[in-house]
Write a protein that holds these residues in place. Structure first.
Motif, PDB file in Angstrom:
ATOM      1  N   THR A   1       7.432  17.258  -2.106  1.00 49.89           N
ATOM      2  CA  THR A   1       7.610  15.819  -1.885  1.00 49.89           C
ATOM      3  C   THR A   1       7.761  15.503  -0.404  1.00 49.89           C
ATOM      4  O   THR A   1       7.232  14.495   0.074  1.00 49.89           O
ATOM      5  N   ASP A   2       8.462  16.347   0.346  1.00 49.24           N
ATOM      6  CA  ASP A   2       8.602  16.104   1.783  1.00 49.24           C
ATOM      7  C   ASP A   2       7.251  16.133   2.493  1.00 49.24           C
ATOM      8  O   ASP A   2       7.003  15.336   3.402  1.00 49.24           O
ATOM      9  N   ALA A   3       6.373  17.038   2.090  1.00 47.68           N
ATOM     10  CA  ALA A   3       5.030  17.091   2.684  1.00 47.68           C
ATOM     11  C   ALA A   3       4.253  15.824   2.358  1.00 47.68           C
ATOM     12  O   ALA A   3       3.504  15.311   3.200  1.00 47.68           O
ATOM     13  N   PHE A   4       4.433  15.298   1.146  1.00 46.68           N
ATOM     14  CA  PHE A   4       3.757  14.037   0.795  1.00 46.68           C
ATOM     15  C   PHE A   4       4.320  12.892   1.622  1.00 46.68           C
ATOM     16  O   PHE A   4       3.565  12.058   2.124  1.00 46.68           O
ATOM     17  N   ARG A   5       5.627  12.852   1.807  1.00 48.48           N
ATOM     18  CA  ARG A   5       6.225  11.808   2.653  1.00 48.48           C
ATOM     19  C   ARG A   5       5.706  11.904   4.085  1.00 48.48           C
ATOM     20  O   ARG A   5       5.423  10.885   4.718  1.00 48.48           O
ATOM     21  N   ALA A   6       5.581  13.132   4.608  1.00 46.22           N
ATOM     22  CA  ALA A   6       5.040  13.315   5.961  1.00 46.22           C
ATOM     23  C   ALA A   6       3.596  12.838   6.022  1.00 46.22           C
ATOM     24  O   ALA A   6       3.173  12.212   7.004  1.00 46.22           O
ATOM     25  N   HIS A   7       2.834  13.095   4.982  1.00 47.34           N
ATOM     26  CA  HIS A   7       1.446  12.621   4.892  1.00 47.34           C
ATOM     27  C   HIS A   7       1.389  11.097   5.012  1.00 47.34           C
ATOM     28  O   HIS A   7       0.578  10.553   5.759  1.00 47.34           O
ATOM     29  N   LEU A   8       2.269  10.419   4.289  1.00 52.53           N
ATOM     30  CA  LEU A   8       2.265   8.954   4.300  1.00 52.53           C
ATOM     31  C   LEU A   8       2.611   8.379   5.666  1.00 52.53           C
ATOM     32  O   LEU A   8       2.241   7.243   5.967  1.00 52.53           O
ATOM     33  N   ALA A   9       3.286   9.155   6.506  1.00 50.19           N
ATOM     34  CA  ALA A   9       3.710   8.686   7.834  1.00 50.19           C
ATOM     35  C   ALA A   9       2.666   8.956   8.920  1.00 50.19           C
ATOM     36  O   ALA A   9       2.895   8.604  10.078  1.00 50.19           O
ATOM     37  N   THR A  10       1.519   9.522   8.575  1.00 53.12           N
ATOM     38  CA  THR A  10       0.515   9.854   9.587  1.00 53.12           C
ATOM     39  C   THR A  10      -0.289   8.632  10.012  1.00 53.12           C
ATOM     40  O   THR A  10      -0.418   7.662   9.261  1.00 53.12           O
ATOM     41  N   GLY A  11      -0.848   8.728  11.198  1.00 50.92           N
ATOM     42  CA  GLY A  11      -1.702   7.658  11.707  1.00 50.92           C
ATOM     43  C   GLY A  11      -2.971   7.488  10.897  1.00 50.92           C
ATOM     44  O   GLY A  11      -3.444   6.362  10.709  1.00 50.92           O
ATOM     45  N   HIS A  12      -3.530   8.594  10.394  1.00 49.18           N
ATOM     46  CA  HIS A  12      -4.772   8.454   9.630  1.00 49.18           C
ATOM     47  C   HIS A  12      -4.536   7.747   8.296  1.00 49.18           C
ATOM     48  O   HIS A  12      -5.404   7.024   7.824  1.00 49.18           O
ATOM     49  N   VAL A  13      -3.359   7.895   7.721  1.00 54.35           N
ATOM     50  CA  VAL A  13      -3.062   7.140   6.499  1.00 54.35           C
ATOM     51  C   VAL A  13      -2.900   5.658   6.830  1.00 54.35           C
ATOM     52  O   VAL A  13      -3.410   4.792   6.114  1.00 54.35           O
TER      53      VAL A  13
ATOM     54  N   PRO B   1      10.857  19.662  -8.191  1.00 53.15           N
ATOM     55  CA  PRO B   1      10.612  20.428  -6.963  1.00 53.15           C
ATOM     56  C   PRO B   1       9.271  21.145  -7.030  1.00 53.15           C
ATOM     57  O   PRO B   1       8.672  21.279  -8.085  1.00 53.15           O
ATOM     58  N   GLY B   2       8.830  21.596  -5.881  1.00 56.34           N
ATOM     59  CA  GLY B   2       7.573  22.340  -5.817  1.00 56.34           C
ATOM     60  C   GLY B   2       6.398  21.444  -5.506  1.00 56.34           C
ATOM     61  O   GLY B   2       6.557  20.356  -4.936  1.00 56.34           O
ATOM     62  N   GLU B   3       5.227  21.928  -5.859  1.00 55.84           N
ATOM     63  CA  GLU B   3       4.000  21.203  -5.537  1.00 55.84           C
ATOM     64  C   GLU B   3       4.056  19.752  -5.982  1.00 55.84           C
ATOM     65  O   GLU B   3       4.631  19.434  -7.016  1.00 55.84           O
ATOM     66  N   ARG B   4       3.438  18.878  -5.171  1.00 57.74           N
ATOM     67  CA  ARG B   4       3.402  17.454  -5.470  1.00 57.74           C
ATOM     68  C   ARG B   4       1.948  17.043  -5.712  1.00 57.74           C
ATOM     69  O   ARG B   4       1.220  16.689  -4.793  1.00 57.74           O
ATOM     70  N   PRO B   5       1.491  17.123  -6.977  1.00 56.24           N
ATOM     71  CA  PRO B   5       0.131  16.701  -7.288  1.00 56.24           C
ATOM     72  C   PRO B   5       0.069  15.208  -7.616  1.00 56.24           C
ATOM     73  O   PRO B   5       1.037  14.628  -8.106  1.00 56.24           O
TER      74      PRO B   5
ATOM     75  N   PHE C   1       0.792  -1.227   0.000  1.00 52.28           N
ATOM     76  CA  PHE C   1       0.000   0.000   0.000  1.00 52.28           C
ATOM     77  C   PHE C   1       0.824   1.276   0.000  1.00 52.28           C
ATOM     78  O   PHE C   1       0.347   2.312  -0.431  1.00 52.28           O
ATOM     79  N   MET C   2       2.040   1.240   0.477  1.00 51.55           N
ATOM     80  CA  MET C   2       2.860   2.434   0.555  1.00 51.55           C
ATOM     81  C   MET C   2       3.421   2.741  -0.835  1.00 51.55           C
ATOM     82  O   MET C   2       4.194   1.950  -1.378  1.00 51.55           O
ATOM     83  N   PRO C   3       3.032   3.872  -1.436  1.00 47.36           N
ATOM     84  CA  PRO C   3       3.559   4.188  -2.770  1.00 47.36           C
ATOM     85  C   PRO C   3       5.035   4.548  -2.708  1.00 47.36           C
ATOM     86  O   PRO C   3       5.535   5.044  -1.695  1.00 47.36           O
ATOM     87  N   ASP C   4       5.735   4.284  -3.801  1.00 50.19           N
ATOM     88  CA  ASP C   4       7.132   4.690  -3.918  1.00 50.19           C
ATOM     89  C   ASP C   4       7.163   6.192  -4.186  1.00 50.19           C
ATOM     90  O   ASP C   4       6.421   6.700  -5.020  1.00 50.19           O
ATOM     91  N   VAL C   5       8.014   6.889  -3.463  1.00 51.30           N
ATOM     92  CA  VAL C   5       8.178   8.327  -3.661  1.00 51.30           C
ATOM     93  C   VAL C   5       9.630   8.545  -4.035  1.00 51.30           C
ATOM     94  O   VAL C   5      10.502   8.584  -3.175  1.00 51.30           O
ATOM     95  N   GLY C   6       9.870   8.658  -5.320  1.00 55.50           N
ATOM     96  CA  GLY C   6      11.236   8.774  -5.806  1.00 55.50           C
ATOM     97  C   GLY C   6      11.860  10.120  -5.527  1.00 55.50           C
ATOM     98  O   GLY C   6      11.175  11.106  -5.238  1.00 55.50           O
ATOM     99  N   ASP C   7      13.181  10.167  -5.618  1.00 57.80           N
ATOM    100  CA  ASP C   7      13.923  11.411  -5.442  1.00 57.80           C
ATOM    101  C   ASP C   7      14.034  12.185  -6.759  1.00 57.80           C
ATOM    102  O   ASP C   7      14.634  13.258  -6.796  1.00 57.80           O
ATOM    103  N   ASP C   8      13.447  11.644  -7.830  1.00 59.01           N
ATOM    104  CA  ASP C   8      13.567  12.272  -9.136  1.00 59.01           C
ATOM    105  C   ASP C   8      12.347  13.133  -9.496  1.00 59.01           C
ATOM    106  O   ASP C   8      12.231  13.610 -10.615  1.00 59.01           O
ATOM    107  N   LEU C   9      11.451  13.351  -8.532  1.00 62.57           N
ATOM    108  CA  LEU C   9      10.278  14.178  -8.793  1.00 62.57           C
ATOM    109  C   LEU C   9      10.695  15.648  -8.843  1.00 62.57           C
ATOM    110  O   LEU C   9      11.609  16.059  -8.133  1.00 62.57           O
TER     111      LEU C   9
END
Length: 124
Positions: free
Chosen positions: A78-90, A18-22, A8-16
């Motif tokens: 991307t960092d905000a998306f990674r933080a999102h994935l680490a939340t309890g609600h996710v 910069p800026g907004e992560r849609p 379930f955990m999506p891969d979040v590459g380092d090649d995205l």
């Protein structure tokens, strides 16, 4: 998180870029589990909208296929998306996905916005 063959955990590459992560996710309910999945998505939506790095999180149900849901998400970066994935609600939502959907990490599609170079005229 994984259950059996599903991850379930999506891969979040380092090649995205910069800026907004849609991104978008398409999640399909197990037949008979449509309302349980809808409730889990509604709970997730409310929680994610309160995250500091979330710019937008909208959830939709297909009109013609009420067991298919679309999640439209934009995070600060991307960092905000990674933080999102680490939340309890996710984590709790992933548990609901196991019970009520056929989804896995492949449900999430990372997007890169196309640049707009100036006024364009659409011709028919």
């Amino acid at each position: 998180m994984s259950t059996g063959d599903r991850r379930f955990m999506p891969d979040v590459g380092d090649d995205l870029p910069p800026g907004e992560r849609p991104m978008v996710a398409v999640v399909r309910a197990i037949p008979g589990h449509e309302e349980q999945l809808a409730a889990a998505i509604a709970t997730l939506t409310a929680a994610v909208r309160r995250e500091p790095g979330c710019r937008e999180f909208r959830s939709f149900r297909e009109a013609a296929e009420p067991g298919t849901f679309h999640l439209y998400e934009i995070y600060d970066d991307t960092d905000a998306f990674r933080a999102h994935l680490a939340t309890g609600h996710v984590a709790r939502f992933f548990t609901e996905l196991v019970r009520h959907s056929t989804a896995d990490a492949g449900a999430v599609t990372q997007l890169v916005e196309l640049p707009v170079s100036g006024p364009a005229e659409i011709r028919g």
